[in-house]
Enzyme design. Structure first.
Site, PDB file in Angstrom:
ATOM      1  N   HIS A 103       0.803  -1.223   0.000  1.00 55.22           N
ATOM      2  CA  HIS A 103       0.000   0.000   0.000  1.00 55.22           C
ATOM      3  C   HIS A 103       0.838   1.277   0.000  1.00 55.22           C
ATOM      4  O   HIS A 103       0.532   2.231   0.720  1.00 55.22           O
ATOM      5  CB  HIS A 103      -0.954   0.045   1.189  1.00 55.22           C
ATOM      6  CG  HIS A 103      -1.757  -1.196   1.397  1.00 55.22           C
ATOM      7  ND1 HIS A 103      -1.846  -2.209   0.471  1.00 55.22           N
ATOM      8  CD2 HIS A 103      -2.533  -1.588   2.428  1.00 55.22           C
ATOM      9  CE1 HIS A 103      -2.634  -3.157   0.933  1.00 55.22           C
ATOM     10  NE2 HIS A 103      -3.069  -2.812   2.117  1.00 55.22           N
ATOM     11  N   ASP A 134      -6.322  -4.882  -1.801  1.00 51.95           N
ATOM     12  CA  ASP A 134      -6.688  -4.650  -0.409  1.00 51.95           C
ATOM     13  C   ASP A 134      -8.190  -4.835  -0.232  1.00 51.95           C
ATOM     14  O   ASP A 134      -8.856  -4.058   0.440  1.00 51.95           O
ATOM     15  CB  ASP A 134      -6.255  -3.250   0.039  1.00 51.95           C
ATOM     16  CG  ASP A 134      -6.439  -3.047   1.537  1.00 51.95           C
ATOM     17  OD1 ASP A 134      -6.254  -4.018   2.294  1.00 51.95           O
ATOM     18  OD2 ASP A 134      -6.783  -1.924   1.956  1.00 51.95           O
ATOM     19  N   HIS A 180     -16.333  -4.566   3.619  1.00 56.11           N
ATOM     20  CA  HIS A 180     -17.218  -4.114   4.696  1.00 56.11           C
ATOM     21  C   HIS A 180     -18.563  -3.731   4.097  1.00 56.11           C
ATOM     22  O   HIS A 180     -18.635  -3.175   3.000  1.00 56.11           O
ATOM     23  CB  HIS A 180     -16.611  -2.914   5.419  1.00 56.11           C
ATOM     24  CG  HIS A 180     -15.275  -3.192   6.021  1.00 56.11           C
ATOM     25  ND1 HIS A 180     -15.098  -4.077   7.066  1.00 56.11           N
ATOM     26  CD2 HIS A 180     -14.046  -2.723   5.714  1.00 56.11           C
ATOM     27  CE1 HIS A 180     -13.811  -4.130   7.380  1.00 56.11           C
ATOM     28  NE2 HIS A 180     -13.150  -3.323   6.573  1.00 56.11           N
TER      29      HIS A 180
END
Length: 188
Positions: free
Chosen positions: A5, A78, A82
């Site tokens: 990241h 990534d 959710h």
């Protein structure tokens, strides 16, 4: 060392210097750090909450340059699926992360169609560099793409169980249409 990241110009300078000094360092960035900057918080709110956070326009420009010059080795999604209910909680109760696994390749193909990246570089970032870095065996798995197919990313078409994307509504040119896995063809 494999750095996940990467998102700031400052860290890219350090990674590039380490590589120039002969250190075995690899760096990955994510589509959300390539295609969003911190202004996305204004429209997406906590749906744009992630770690590391979104950065400045200058950082996004530096990430694209790092892809061009080989400082960035791979793209990771990534994928953090959710739910919208979870993401609608006020900060800091809302969880960090965004879904991204099925939008990463279309976003990169769209960037190709916009002249930001070559197809060869997309293959390096998403397959061949990953194979080399992690010493993965070769295989005959393929993704067949239609570089002319144009359609928006739509939440209702996503296969992710969370059912949403921060890229919902983005008009994308270039889509995967088939995958070949273990010699079996799957229409997407």
């Amino acid at each position: 060392l494999y750095i996940l990241h990467a998102s700031t110009a400052k860290e890219l300078v350090l990674i590039k210097k380490a590589k120039q000094n002969g250190l075995t360092v690899f760096a990955e960035t994510t589509p959300h750090h390539l295609f969003f900057d911190e202004s996305a918080y204004d429209t997406l709110g906590t749906k744009a909450q992630m770690n590391p956070p979104l950065r400045t326009k200058q950082d996004v420009t530096a990430l694209w340059q790092a892809i061009s010059d080989g400082t960035i080795d791979t793209i990771g999604t990534d994928h953090a699926p959710h739910t919208l209910a979870e993401k609608s909680l006020p900060y800091p109760q809302s969880p960090s992360g965004v879904p991204g696994i099925e939008t990463s390749l279309p976003l990169l193909l769209n960037a190709y169609n916009n002249g930001k990246i070559s197809l060869e570089k997309i293959v390096e970032l998403t397959r061949s560099n990953v194979q080399k870095i992690f010493n993965l065996p070769t295989n005959n798995d393929l993704v067949i793409v239609d570089l002319e197919k144009t359609q928006p990313i739509k939440n209702e078409r996503l296969k992710t169980k969370c059912g949403w994307s921060p890229f919902d509504g983005w008009e994308i040119k270039g889509w995967p249409i088939y995958t070949i896995l273990n010699n079996k063809i799957y229409k997407i």
